[in-house]
Motif scaffolding. Structure first.
Motif, PDB file in Angstrom:
ATOM      1  N   ALA A   1       1.285  -1.837  -0.053  1.00 28.67           N
ATOM      2  CA  ALA A   1      -0.054   0.174   0.017  1.00 28.67           C
ATOM      3  C   ALA A   1       0.986   1.193  -0.412  1.00 28.67           C
ATOM      4  N   SER A   2       0.425   2.724  -0.968  1.00 30.25           N
ATOM      5  CA  SER A   2       1.216   3.596  -0.736  1.00 30.25           C
ATOM      6  C   SER A   2       0.051   5.097  -1.161  1.00 30.25           C
ATOM      7  N   ASN A   3       1.148   6.010  -1.265  1.00 31.88           N
ATOM      8  CA  ASN A   3       0.121   7.003  -1.679  1.00 31.88           C
ATOM      9  C   ASN A   3       0.049   6.909  -3.212  1.00 31.88           C
ATOM     10  N   ALA A   4       0.560   5.989  -3.367  1.00 31.99           N
ATOM     11  CA  ALA A   4      -0.413   5.978  -5.650  1.00 31.99           C
ATOM     12  C   ALA A   4      -0.968   4.829  -5.050  1.00 31.99           C
ATOM     13  N   GLY A   5      -1.247   3.785  -4.770  1.00 29.82           N
ATOM     14  CA  GLY A   5      -2.489   2.663  -5.247  1.00 29.82           C
ATOM     15  C   GLY A   5      -1.052   1.609  -4.114  1.00 29.82           C
ATOM     16  N   ILE A   6      -1.624   0.840  -4.805  1.00 29.95           N
ATOM     17  CA  ILE A   6      -1.451  -0.869  -4.153  1.00 29.95           C
ATOM     18  C   ILE A   6      -0.150  -1.593  -5.452  1.00 29.95           C
ATOM     19  N   PHE A   7       0.031  -1.238  -4.933  1.00 28.04           N
ATOM     20  CA  PHE A   7       1.537  -2.236  -6.093  1.00 28.04           C
ATOM     21  C   PHE A   7       1.753  -3.891  -5.580  1.00 28.04           C
TER      22      PHE A   7
ATOM     23  N   GLN B   1       1.427  -1.665 -10.945  1.00 26.26           N
ATOM     24  CA  GLN B   1       0.642  -0.846  -9.870  1.00 26.26           C
ATOM     25  C   GLN B   1      -1.626  -1.411 -10.795  1.00 26.26           C
ATOM     26  N   VAL B   2      -1.771  -1.031  -9.165  1.00 25.01           N
ATOM     27  CA  VAL B   2      -2.874  -1.395  -8.541  1.00 25.01           C
ATOM     28  C   VAL B   2      -4.307  -0.655  -9.137  1.00 25.01           C
ATOM     29  N   ALA B   3      -5.111  -0.056  -9.469  1.00 26.99           N
ATOM     30  CA  ALA B   3      -6.896   0.605  -9.092  1.00 26.99           C
ATOM     31  C   ALA B   3      -7.228   0.263  -7.537  1.00 26.99           C
ATOM     32  N   PRO B   4      -7.815   1.422  -6.402  1.00 33.24           N
ATOM     33  CA  PRO B   4      -8.072   2.631  -7.186  1.00 33.24           C
ATOM     34  C   PRO B   4      -5.987   3.270  -6.991  1.00 33.24           C
ATOM     35  N   LEU B   5      -5.995   4.818  -7.910  1.00 34.36           N
ATOM     36  CA  LEU B   5      -4.824   5.146  -7.638  1.00 34.36           C
ATOM     37  C   LEU B   5      -4.551   6.660  -7.213  1.00 34.36           C
ATOM     38  N   VAL B   6      -4.964   5.842  -5.788  1.00 32.87           N
ATOM     39  CA  VAL B   6      -5.138   7.441  -4.699  1.00 32.87           C
ATOM     40  C   VAL B   6      -4.837   6.668  -3.001  1.00 32.87           C
ATOM     41  N   PRO B   7      -4.233   7.250  -2.572  1.00 32.47           N
ATOM     42  CA  PRO B   7      -3.504   6.535  -1.322  1.00 32.47           C
ATOM     43  C   PRO B   7      -4.042   5.762  -0.409  1.00 32.47           C
ATOM     44  N   ILE B   8      -3.453   4.760  -0.222  1.00 38.55           N
ATOM     45  CA  ILE B   8      -3.976   3.721   0.415  1.00 38.55           C
ATOM     46  C   ILE B   8      -3.573   3.726   1.898  1.00 38.55           C
ATOM     47  N   LYS B   9      -4.404   3.997   3.131  1.00 41.45           N
ATOM     48  CA  LYS B   9      -4.213   4.119   4.319  1.00 41.45           C
ATOM     49  C   LYS B   9      -4.265   2.466   4.443  1.00 41.45           C
ATOM     50  N   ASP B  10      -4.685   1.494   4.219  1.00 46.24           N
ATOM     51  CA  ASP B  10      -4.100  -0.148   5.025  1.00 46.24           C
ATOM     52  C   ASP B  10      -4.738  -0.812   4.203  1.00 46.24           C
ATOM     53  N   LEU B  11      -4.363  -1.869   4.615  1.00 49.18           N
ATOM     54  CA  LEU B  11      -4.548  -3.484   3.774  1.00 49.18           C
ATOM     55  C   LEU B  11      -4.665  -4.309   4.754  1.00 49.18           C
ATOM     56  N   GLU B  12      -5.777  -5.499   4.061  1.00 52.03           N
ATOM     57  CA  GLU B  12      -6.115  -6.582   4.862  1.00 52.03           C
ATOM     58  C   GLU B  12      -6.269  -8.029   3.567  1.00 52.03           C
ATOM     59  N   TYR B  13      -5.337  -8.988   4.295  1.00 52.79           N
ATOM     60  CA  TYR B  13      -6.153  -9.942   3.964  1.00 52.79           C
ATOM     61  C   TYR B  13      -7.397 -11.115   4.394  1.00 52.79           C
ATOM     62  N   LYS B  14      -7.964 -11.328   4.235  1.00 53.87           N
ATOM     63  CA  LYS B  14      -9.327 -12.037   4.253  1.00 53.87           C
ATOM     64  C   LYS B  14      -8.651 -13.212   4.748  1.00 53.87           C
ATOM     65  N   PRO B  15      -8.555 -13.433   6.844  1.00 50.91           N
ATOM     66  CA  PRO B  15      -7.876 -14.998   7.191  1.00 50.91           C
ATOM     67  C   PRO B  15      -8.679 -16.016   6.412  1.00 50.91           C
ATOM     68  N   GLU B  16      -7.740 -16.911   5.957  1.00 51.23           N
ATOM     69  CA  GLU B  16      -7.725 -18.531   5.510  1.00 51.23           C
ATOM     70  C   GLU B  16      -7.897 -18.018   3.964  1.00 51.23           C
ATOM     71  N   ASP B  17      -7.606 -16.895   3.206  1.00 54.46           N
ATOM     72  CA  ASP B  17      -8.786 -16.536   1.826  1.00 54.46           C
ATOM     73  C   ASP B  17      -7.737 -15.475   1.066  1.00 54.46           C
ATOM     74  N   THR B  18      -6.547 -15.618   0.765  1.00 55.52           N
ATOM     75  CA  THR B  18      -6.039 -14.547   0.793  1.00 55.52           C
ATOM     76  C   THR B  18      -5.932 -14.039  -0.799  1.00 55.52           C
ATOM     77  N   ASP B  19      -7.744 -14.630  -1.471  1.00 54.00           N
ATOM     78  CA  ASP B  19      -7.440 -13.540  -2.599  1.00 54.00           C
ATOM     79  C   ASP B  19      -8.423 -12.635  -2.119  1.00 54.00           C
ATOM     80  N   ILE B  20      -9.263 -12.813  -1.174  1.00 51.06           N
ATOM     81  CA  ILE B  20     -10.046 -11.377  -0.488  1.00 51.06           C
ATOM     82  C   ILE B  20      -9.342 -10.715  -0.250  1.00 51.06           C
ATOM     83  N   ILE B  21      -9.155  -9.233  -0.637  1.00 50.40           N
ATOM     84  CA  ILE B  21      -7.818  -8.356  -0.044  1.00 50.40           C
ATOM     85  C   ILE B  21      -9.262  -7.457   0.111  1.00 50.40           C
ATOM     86  N   TYR B  22      -8.534  -6.633   1.577  1.00 51.06           N
ATOM     87  CA  TYR B  22      -9.520  -5.665   2.174  1.00 51.06           C
ATOM     88  C   TYR B  22      -8.443  -3.874   2.069  1.00 51.06           C
ATOM     89  N   ALA B  23      -8.516  -3.463   1.288  1.00 52.30           N
ATOM     90  CA  ALA B  23      -8.170  -2.211   1.213  1.00 52.30           C
ATOM     91  C   ALA B  23      -8.821  -0.852   1.991  1.00 52.30           C
TER      92      ALA B  23
END
Length: 864
Positions: free
Chosen positions: A262-268, A279-301
């Protein structure tokens, strides 16, 4: 301009009766003019991550508008902004371009290459710098050490911990936080945002560089294959000039080559350990990033205002806002729990005042959210949560227990906890321990659970690192021996070698060597939860200490720091940093700047006399009194230089040819024997405009910047008693030396970390003299001055061979000679050796200089 627009509008109103269409046009014009005159009063809170095109002046105007009719209160962001403003204004002048500070590292590297200096701990000639501390938490109530951004636990060994400091590097403990070590002092950027450790091969780890809460740009992701002993660039290398900052680094536990940053330019995103990335959209500052437990295909930002979700391992993200607020949001952070993988929490801070907007919970993996609570103000200052506002833009932490999804802990100024999923709250730590609550230093940045089957938690904050072994009921400081204090100033005794005071960010003013702590243990002299600024110890009495808090709150102790009383009575409020000095001859006379007028006290600050106004109302940012003639005073506003010949009663402008249109003046130094000899330093990024010297009291100036990198120069000190005029300066990287015997500056940074050098002082009670430095992020340091016995020859220091010469200065009054009869004279690879003799240097036989080394031979005699 506005008058002419108004006149045109008045004349246009005559036509309103004739056409209704024109009425709409005029109304739109009026609304447009009104809108353009408005100031975004929340913009200032984005100072640590401004949008492209926002200038220093934009943020300054926003801040001043917001605080114009408000009374200053702790915990509302005032101090954080003013601290940033005081640092940044020098570095972005005159353009206000906030990308300028990102040039520091690249400019320094350019200088290193041009100077053939290697970026290691042996990167310069001269003596070796040693640490003075403080090491770990400073003794005293409401103290600490420095800001930590994060903590990570070793995947297979819970005794091994890693902590990342904002300006002090990565620290490692192998004994559960009892002791710590660091080996990142000489990385390009020693700010640490996050660390990811391979759970299969724990020798492989990745470091996200920079500091999002401050002004430390990222140089990308570094990789270690030896457990953090050494670090190398990955494929994700950023030039500091592109102004990138990182906030979170996630490693997929199922496939450690997959990571998300996570960065101020989005997610890498990478799938090959950062050899390549997208580089993955949204191209905006990302403040936090978490995997869903037991399923890393799901990511929260989360961004500053929104919540996003990916269902394809971060290939793409979709905004998911159902149930979340869509306005008045300044920052969002998220938390998940292995106890219930479908649960996601979102903590929102208010845009209007950075207080608590609400905690929201999703039970369907982020598809929709339900409001859990909006009160009390768990991001505020008070122990009961009944105040308003906070610092959500600066400190905001959220965690859910991996063993209990309903156990939620929030960090802001204080820490609060809920056992029912965020519906009800109890305060579990308070910044001064109000209400009988456990004390923990203010401003929490991250809270981490040790493991799912443990009640141990860690909390990193502006004072260091804390641990709770009972799920937050009690807290213990485990900063151990970390040396991460962000120092502004250093003051030293002239009588006692280990008697030192330092002003620290977030902590206050600390001291060592007093009657209560006569050894090297550091003690909090004056705290109060704010920054320590200028300070000094009385030249004739170690018991007299003067300290300064923010906005010119000067205080005096007459008992060695055991108690303090105000000496600001009769003074107007000062600038955020307000300089105060003891008169160089009269011990009971103090002088202060930080105001438009110059002030003097003849009775240790009991009363003050207003003297002259050097800059027509502009603030005196720095001043210096000549020791050899105390009627001579030089002062600066940053953009001008003034001189007084009557102790500050009247002033004349002597800026002359100094390049104040391109850079701001930072500090001033006089010769101790000749008031006509004076030096001034400059901050900013105006190439070649770093240090200027006058030998006629400021009538004319000579540029003596040769040999310096194009980085800000923060401080300067003259070494008394040196006929050759020895001068030392402290920069954003390193310390440098010059005198009349050398034509360009010599680095004097051997073993000194890559941290800003904010202040320098010289102690004259040892042989050789000692330089003390205050660094921003790695505490206080000490080194011998640049000196050597003037009667030595090569034969005297090396009479058996081979003679291996490391970097250093070797001097003789007459001749340096080596005949090669007993061995070889060898300068090994990467050494930087200076031979300085009065008449000649004779290297007759078996003389060798390895490739990559530098040998400089002068016939100018001794440098001292």
């Amino acid at each position: 301009m506005f008058k002419s627009i108004k006149q045109k509008m008045m004349s246009s109103r005559i036509l309103i009766k004739k056409t209704g269409k024109l009425l709409k046009i005029i109304i739109c014009l009026i609304l447009t003019i009104q809108a353009s005159a408005q100031v975004d009063e929340s913009l200032w809170r984005t100072y640590n991550n401004p949008a492209p095109g926002v200038t220093f002046e934009d943020l300054q105007t926003s801040f001043n508008t917001y605080w114009k009719d408000r009374e200053y209160q702790k915990g509302k962001g005032y101090k954080q902004f003013k601290r940033w403003e005081n640092q940044t204004k020098y570095r972005v002048y005159p353009s206000g371009n906030l990308t300028l500070p990102s040039m520091k590292y690249e400019n320094y590297k350019t200088w290193e290459v041009a100077s053939n200096i290697k970026a290691t701990n042996n990167k310069s000639i001269g003596p070796v710098w040693t640490e003075l501390g403080p090491f770990g938490r400073v003794t005293g109530f409401d103290s600490g050490n420095g800001r930590l951004n994060m903590l990570r636990v070793h995947p297979t060994d819970t005794l091994t911990l890693y902590a990342g400091a904002a300006d002090g590097g990565l620290w490692k403990s192998t004994d559960y936080g009892a002791t710590w070590s660091s080996n990142t002092d000489f990385l390009a950027a020693i700010g640490v945002a996050d660390l990811a450790i391979n759970p299969v091969n724990t020798n492989i780890m990745y470091l996200a560089t920079g500091d999002v809460e401050g002004d430390r740009r990222s140089i990308g992701v570094l990789k270690s294959t030896d457990g953090g002993n050494s670090w190398n660039p990955t494929g994700l290398v950023w030039s500091a000039s592109i102004n990138q900052k990182t906030t979170k680094l996630l490693m997929d536990p199922n496939d450690p080559l997959k990571m998300h940053l996570a960065s101020n330019a989005g997610i890498f995103r990478t799938t090959d350990g950062w050899a390549t990335f997208t580089q993955v959209a949204p191209l905006v500052p990302i403040k936090d990033l978490e995997y869903k437990p037991e399923d890393t295909d799901i990511i929260y930002a989360s961004t500053e205002t929104s919540f996003y979700k990916s269902t394809n391992n971060g290939v793409s993200f979709v905004e998911s806002a159902t149930g979340l607020p869509n306005s008045n949001v300044v920052r969002v952070v998220i938390a998940v729990s292995a106890n219930n993988p479908a649960v996601v929490y979102a903590l929102c801070g208010k845009e209007s005042d950075s207080g608590f907007l609400g905690l929201y919970r999703s039970s369907n993996s982020g598809a929709s959210f339900t409001e859990q609570s909006t009160t009390p103000n768990i991001l505020g200052f008070n122990v009961d949560g009944m105040d308003v506002g906070g610092q959500a833009f600066y400190d905001l932490a959220l965690t859910a227990s991996p063993a209990n999804a309903n156990l939620v802990t929030v960090g802001g100024i204080n820490q609060w906890q809920s056992t029912d999923g965020g519906v009800n709250w109890s305060i579990i730590s308070h910044w001064i321990g109000d209400g009988g609550k456990p004390y923990m230093h203010a401003d929490v940045h991250e809270i981490v659970h040790l493991s799912a089957n443990s009640s141990t938690m860690y909390s990193s904050c502006d004072g260091g690192l804390y641990r709770s072994k009972n799920s937050g009921s009690t807290w213990q400081d485990i900063t151990g021996n970390m040396a991460i204090s962000q120092q502004n100033t250093v003051g030293i005794s002239t009588l006692t070698a280990n008697r030192i005071v330092c002003g620290l960010q977030d902590i206050g003013t600390i001291e060592t060597g007093n009657s209560v702590h006569p050894d090297s243990l550091w003690n909090l002299a004056k705290g109060g939860g704010g920054d320590g600024e200028d300070c000094f110890i009385d030249r004739g009495d170690d018991n007299y200490i003067v300290v300064t808090g923010t906005n010119g709150t000067h205080e005096l102790s007459t008992n060695g720091g055991l108690s303090f009383s105000s000496i600001s009575v009769g003074l107007p409020q000062g600038a955020f940093f307000s300089a105060i000095r003891q008169h160089p001859i009269l011990g009971d006379t103090y002088l202060v700047g930080g105001r438009g007028d110059f002030y003097r006290s003849n009775n240790n600050g009991t009363s003050w006399i207003k003297l002259g106004e050097p800059f027509g109302g502009d603030i005196i940012t720095e001043f210096t009194v000549a020791k050899s003639d105390t009627s001579i005073v030089f002062a600066t506003s940053g953009t001008a230089l003034a001189k007084s010949t009557n102790g500050g009663a009247t002033w004349s402008n002597i800026t002359g040819t100094l390049p104040t249109g391109s850079a701001m003046i930072t500090k001033i130094a006089f010769s101790d024997t000749d008031a006509n000899k004076v030096w001034v330093t400059f901050s900013g990024y105006s190439a070649g405009n770093k240090v200027f010297k006058s030998i006629n009291g400021g009538t004319t100036w000579a540029n003596i910047s040769s040999g310096l990198p194009n980085i800000p120069i923060n401080t300067i000190v003259y070494e008394n008693g040196t006929a050759a005029d020895n001068i030392y300066i402290g920069a954003d990287y390193g310390v440098f030396f010059i005198n009349n015997m050398v034509s360009s500056w010599i680095p004097h940074s051997n073993n000194l970390p890559n941290a800003q050098v904010k202040d320098l002082r010289i102690f004259y009670g040892t042989t050789p003299n000692k330089i003390r430095a205050a660094t921003y992020g790695r505490g206080a340091w000490e080194v011998d001055v640049m000196t050597a016995p003037c009667n030595m020859t090569i034969a005297e220091v090396c009479n058996t061979g081979p003679c291996l010469f490391a970097s250093g200065l070797h001097q003789a009054e007459n001749t340096i000679s080596y005949d090669g009869l007993t061995g070889n004279f060898v300068i090994r690879n990467d050494a930087n050796v200076i031979l300085s003799a009065g008449t000649s240097t004779d290297l007759i036989k078996n003389f060798q200089v390895d490739s990559g080394s530098i040998l400089e031979i002068n016939t100018t005699g001794c440098m001292n």
